[in-house]
Enzyme design. Structure first.
Site, PDB file in Angstrom:
ATOM      1  N   HIS A   1      68.340   3.734  45.085  1.00 28.92           N
ATOM      2  CA  HIS A   1      68.199   2.380  44.527  1.00 28.92           C
ATOM      3  C   HIS A   1      68.841   1.325  45.411  1.00 28.92           C
ATOM      4  CE1 HIS A   1      72.376   1.922  42.917  1.00 28.92           C
ATOM      5  NE2 HIS A   1      72.323   3.233  42.776  1.00 28.92           N
TER       6      HIS A   1
ATOM      7  N   CYS B   1      74.592   8.227  42.692  1.00 29.78           N
ATOM      8  CA  CYS B   1      73.275   7.865  43.226  1.00 29.78           C
ATOM      9  C   CYS B   1      73.412   7.389  44.668  1.00 29.78           C
ATOM     10  CB  CYS B   1      72.629   6.767  42.377  1.00 29.78           C
ATOM     11  SG  CYS B   1      72.108   7.307  40.739  1.00 29.78           S
TER      12      CYS B   1
END
Length: 526
Positions: free
Chosen positions: A429, A448
């Site tokens: 992301h 992440c």
């Protein structure tokens, strides 16, 4: 009566099902071994069974329980491979080389039982060696809770029988090893480091940063290290002055170790300088093991992330088409190692606060300031989906709520996330901390992977300028509406971990951000 009849039928069905489950599975027979040597003796099944190896027992069924290694050239090849297995990062002690050599030197006077035992040892240890080369000695599933790699399966018995009959055992050893460039670079790195002499340079202490033209007593050992690793060439009088020659050598050393090549000698540079030859060798061997856990060949199109290098490469048809800096998880919230397939892109994603961040970050912050979530554009929802005012939030039951951040430039996920199947709820992301990409140590996220310039990468992935021009993506982003689109082109995702390799006959190392290397090496040598 009808109920009794039904119960009787049910019991018969369960009984039959259980019996079917108890029927042993018939294994596929191996091809027969063609024994061309003049001397071949029968092996007592008791001796075969003493190895307690189902695989070995099945193998010798293909030779009718007869010895197969009568050919001296084949024995010599196997013994040479096992003896020199250290050149591939393996441990010769795992393969009972000394015991087999003692049999070999007496081969012509061995008793039948000794011949049989020697034959079994050759097969058993050579197959173990082949398996170690193909899939590694250890299984990461039993070492780490956050590694999810695709299973590797290999029928070593069939492969060995076929190569034995075709007289291509040497080709078998070559073909089962990984074909990837990094694996080859690691083998070269091991060869390079083995050519370095033994080092006896004292540990370098660190008290303060050293900059050009400084005088510092540590510079004597720093220069010795630079000369040892060939980052500095020629003769040096080993003064305590940080001169221009040493400055340029330090920058070369820093670049090889993924450090800012600014010539400033700080704690990170000293830490890297203090690695001995033996420790660096351990690191290379640990990385060779990891690359045997990974697929032998990579997909046609793929994203590959090296966690300790904080980098992402997009490779298509063996050509690197994009490179991005990334931010990965901290040592406490590690990015998982996994293999997956990219599935979709979400523009303007919302962000739901995960349990770990809720517990460790949000709850303590809310205790200090009830408007903490509101200031971050995060809305609290109860189990019925109703919005909860922060003033009415129950501090003692924080898990009974959902916490969702609205889309936008300052969303924690930024403007985009790229999804792929995994069991860790992670994805690639954007980020609202875009300055993080300027740092050298980018182990900063909660698990992440944050990607630099992700919108350009999204357009690249969608790979269709007619349907996905930049203007269309810009319009979607401007709408602040969450929009999901499938990725039609197949990209594998390799989110992996390696800290050593070689380039142009130079050793390359990275900081072991999750402190895995030395622990793995020690387990390999047990």
């Amino acid at each position: 009566m009808n109920k009794l009849y039904v119960l009787l039928l049910l019991s018969l069905f369960i009984s039959c099902k259980k019996k079917n489950q108890d029927i042993p599975q018939i294994e596929k027979p191996l091809p027969a071994i063609v024994i061309t040597d003049a001397k071949s003796i029968s092996i007592d099944t008791v001796l075969i069974n003493s190895f307690k190896s189902k695989m070995l027992k099945q193998f010798y069924l293909s030779s009718d329980n007869k010895t197969i290694w009568g050919n001296p050239a084949k024995r010599s090849y196997i013994l040479s491979q096992l003896k020199n297995s250290e050149e591939l990062g393996l441990n010769p002690n795992d393969y009972h080389v000394k015991k087999m050599k003692s049999f070999e030197v007496r081969f012509n006077i061995l008793s039948d039982r000794e011949l049989a035992e020697y034959d079994l040892l050759l097969t058993h240890n050579f197959e173990k060696y082949i398996i170690h080369l193909y899939e590694g000695k250890l299984n990461p599933k039993y070492l780490y809770g956050n590694w999810a790699l695709e299973d590797k399966s290999f029928d070593v018995n069939t492969a060995l029988v076929k190569s034995f009959n075709r007289n291509t055992i040497d080709s078998l050893v070559q073909n089962i090893q990984p074909k990837t460039q990094t694996y080859k670079q690691l083998l070269q790195a091991l060869k390079l480091i083995n050519n370095f002499p033994e080092d006896d340079i004292s540990t370098i202490g660190f008290t303060e940063k050293i900059i050009l033209n400084d005088t510092n007593s540590s510079l004597i050992n720093i220069k010795k290290r630079l000369l040892y690793w060939n980052d500095m060439s020629g003769n040096d009088n080993l003064t305590e002055i940080y001169d221009q020659k040493t400055f340029e050598s330090i920058k070369k050393f820093q670049a090889r170790h993924g450090l800012p090549a600014d010539g400033v000698i700080g704690a990170s540079t000293i830490h890297a300088l203090n690695f001995s030859k033996e420790k660096r060798k351990h690191q290379i061997i640990a990385n060779l093991e990891r690359w045997r856990w990974y697929p032998n060949e990579l997909s046609e199109n793929y994203f590959i992330i090296n966690i300790p290098n904080f980098s992402l490469h997009v490779v298509e048809n063996q050509d690197t088409t994009a490179v991005r800096n990334v931010v990965v998880g901290t040592s406490k919230r590690r990015t998982p190692v996994l293999t997956s397939t990219l599935k979709s892109i979400v523009f303007n994603p919302t962000w739901t606060v995960p349990p770990t961040i809720l517990k460790e970050d949000v709850v303590p912050a809310m205790k200090r300031n009830r408007n903490y979530l509101k200031n971050k554009n995060i809305t609290i929802y109860d189990t019925a989906g109703h919005v909860v005012d922060p003033a009415n939030w129950n501090i003692n039951k924080p898990r009974k709520y959902r916490y969702i951040q609205s889309p936008g430039y300052y969303n924690s996920l930024g403007l985009i996330k790229i999804m792929f199947p995994n069991n860790y709820s992670v994805y690639l992301h954007d980020t609202n901390h875009r300055n993080y990409f300027e740092r050298s140590n980018r182990s900063l996220s909660s698990g992440c992977v944050r990607v630099e310039n992700p919108l350009e990468l999204a357009q690249h992935i969608l790979d269709d300028s007619k349907n996905w021009p930049k203007e269309r993506i810009d319009t979607i982003i401007a709408s602040k509406k969450t929009t999901t689109t499938k990725i039609t082109k197949k990209y594998k995702l390799y989110q992996w971990y390696w800290t050593a390799w070689s380039e142009k006959n130079e050793l390359i190392f990275r900081y072991d951000v999750y402190d895995l290397d030395e622990d793995l090496y020690s387990k390999l040598r047990k």
